[in-house]
Design an enzyme around this catalytic site. Structure first.
Site, mmCIF file in Angstrom:
data_model
loop_
_atom_site.group_PDB
_atom_site.id
_atom_site.type_symbol
_atom_site.label_atom_id
_atom_site.label_comp_id
_atom_site.label_asym_id
_atom_site.label_seq_id
_atom_site.Cartn_x
_atom_site.Cartn_y
_atom_site.Cartn_z
ATOM 1 N N LYS A 300 -11.158 -9.010 -2.267
ATOM 2 C CA LYS A 300 -11.736 -9.322 -1.016
ATOM 3 C C LYS A 300 -12.469 -10.460 -1.616
ATOM 4 O O LYS A 300 -12.965 -10.813 -2.545
ATOM 5 C CB LYS A 300 -12.751 -8.220 -0.765
ATOM 6 C CG LYS A 300 -12.184 -7.082 -0.088
ATOM 7 C CD LYS A 300 -11.743 -7.607 1.278
ATOM 8 C CE LYS A 300 -11.560 -6.100 2.247
ATOM 9 N NZ LYS A 300 -11.026 -6.615 3.544
ATOM 10 N N TYR A 358 -12.374 -9.467 -10.191
ATOM 11 C CA TYR A 358 -11.160 -9.309 -11.152
ATOM 12 C C TYR A 358 -11.433 -10.506 -12.015
ATOM 13 O O TYR A 358 -11.199 -10.267 -13.345
ATOM 14 C CB TYR A 358 -9.819 -9.484 -10.484
ATOM 15 C CG TYR A 358 -8.580 -9.224 -11.166
ATOM 16 C CD1 TYR A 358 -8.282 -7.829 -11.905
ATOM 17 C CD2 TYR A 358 -7.810 -10.209 -11.634
ATOM 18 C CE1 TYR A 358 -7.161 -7.979 -12.690
ATOM 19 C CE2 TYR A 358 -6.689 -10.296 -12.231
ATOM 20 C CZ TYR A 358 -6.451 -8.896 -13.044
ATOM 21 O OH TYR A 358 -5.472 -8.746 -13.469
#
Length: 452
Positions: A300, A358
């Site tokens: 996101k 990430y």
């Protein structure tokens, strides 16, 4: 996942269209098959005046069964070379860089498809003068440009080798050359690899360089992890394959296929490090290689990301590695000569929109390597990471078509890599012979333009 464009290009009609329109032309890459020779042709071995590595490298390559050609002796203009290997350690100032041109210019069009280019240098930090350090740093521009120019699946690498070496340095240099010249390095190009001093042990059989080693692979049920388990077992390792309980059936299938053992464990559990260490201590008594492959994405944009998505990714991809390392090291289950290899990502180098969590976790993995490698050098334990680019997995299959095609084409190979490409690179870093290779982050990305 099938790359239909690459398959089309290999057809007669596809090749004609690619040539006419100037479209990306993915080459057919040479990948390792047991029993293959290291190279499909002879190697041209050259050296700058005063180079210190040409002689030992020549001995290593000849012992590996590679035919050598000396540019000083003259070569047949029609001869094709499986590799160009150049010892640049003798270059001590910028004027000496002309020797690079003199070697590579006449040979540039003589490299076979999927051939190899390897340049050997001295780490700039170890050079005697600023001018020498400047010249040695310039080698990075040469090799990265060659990787983009030569095409046809040819890879190019720079290997910095410490001048303060020992027997371990020479063994790791041989291991590195065997990896870089072979089909194992098909999707590795434009990389800078550093070999220092350290303990390294040559295998009795280079076809089984992990014989007798106990290797832990996390996230082993599918994708890159499953490919890892297969490659490491092929190379002789006793593989302990670990994944979450929900992946138990797939994990058992992989473990049974390779003759390894399976461990179902959620690495984020508060007692996971202790349970894993207890299992390894009871069943194997040690773990020679720890491969941190387990990872997740929860994508996101940062402004739309809830805290759980952030926390989960950091915990699985980074914090769990730290906790496991701490436990295994504290209990001395990783012996001298052990290896820790972590999976990072080019997202950790270049960043990626919609993946702040990430990218942060994968950059943290690089930080883990940077901090642990010097700390564990005295214990004879190496620490490295690989940073995959676009790899053909079930996760990349979900990427929207246009973005997926861009990921495949935006590298020197004009195609995505395969899970086995990551596995082969981790395999090399895991070898006992690679002990003097530590503190490296090796990209497995086909020389992606991202982060370049």
């Amino acid at each position: 996942m099938t790359d239909r464009y690459a398959s089309f290009v290999q057809s007669g009609a596809g090749r004609a269209l690619v040539k006419r329109l100037g479209l990306p032309d993915p080459p057919r890459l040479r990948r390792h098959r047991p029993g293959d020779p290291l190279l499909p042709g002879p190697a041209l071995l050259g050296a700058a005046t005063g180079g210190r590595l040409a002689e030992p490298v020549g001995t290593l390559l000849a012992a590996a069964g590679i035919e050598l050609r000396d540019p000083a002796a003259g070569t047949d203009a029609t001869e094709r070379f499986g590799a160009l290997v150049y010892d640049a350690t003798g270059i001590t100032d910028s004027t000496g860089l002309r020797q690079l041109y003199d070697f590579f210019h006449p040979a540039a069009r003589s490299v076979t498809p999927s051939g190899r280019v390897v340049v050997l240098g001295t780490p700039p930090a170890e050079c005697d003068t600023p001018r020498e350090a400047t010249a040695q740093r310039a080698l990075e521009g040469l090799t990265r440009s060659i990787g983009k120019e030569f095409g046809r699946g040819v890879t190019a690498q720079l290997v910095y080798v410490t001048a303060d070496g020992d027997a371990g340095t020479n063994t790791s240099l041989e291991a590195t050359l065997r990896f870089l010249l072979s089909g194992r390095s098909a999707y590795v190009s434009g990389q800078v690899i550093r070999i220092g001093a350290g303990t390294a042990t040559a295998p009795a059989d280079w076809d089984r360089p992990l014989a007798g080693q106990v290797v832990l692979v996390t996230g082993a049920a599918r994708g890159i992890g499953a490919a890892l388990a297969r490659v490491l077992a092929r190379d002789g390792a006793q593989v302990v394959a670990l994944d979450i309980p929900a992946a138990g059936d797939a994990l058992a299938g992989v473990a049974n296929e390779i003759g390894g053992s399976a461990v179902q464990l959620d690495l984020t559990g508060p007692d996971a490090p202790t349970r894993l260490a207890d299992h390894l201590a009871a069943r194997q008594g040690r773990v020679d290689v720890v491969v941190h492959n387990a990872g997740i994405t929860r994508d996101k944009t940062l402004g739309r990301m809830d805290a759980d998505r952030w926390d989960q990714v950091i915990d699985v991809n980074l914090a769990s590695q730290e906790r496991i390392n701490d436990e295994l090291l504290a209990r001395e289950l990783i012996p001298a000569g052990g290896r820790i290899v972590s999976v990072s990502s080019i997202a950790g180098i270049a960043g990626n929109r919609g993946q702040t969590n990430y990218a942060t976790s994968k950059a943290g993995v690089i930080g883990l390597v940077d901090s642990l490698a010097p700390a564990l050098r005295g214990r004879g334990i190496s620490v490295n990471a690989v940073a995959p680019g676009f790899i053909e997995t079930r996760l990349t299959a979900r990427i929207p078509l246009v973005i997926r095609e861009a990921g495949r084409r935006m590298n020197s190979m004009a195609q995505g890599g395969l899970p086995v490409d990551v596995a082969e690179t981790i395999g090399w870093l895991s070898w006992p012979a690679s002990g003097a290779v530590s503190g490296n982050v090796v990209r497995v990305c086909g020389q992606s333009l991202l982060g370049a």
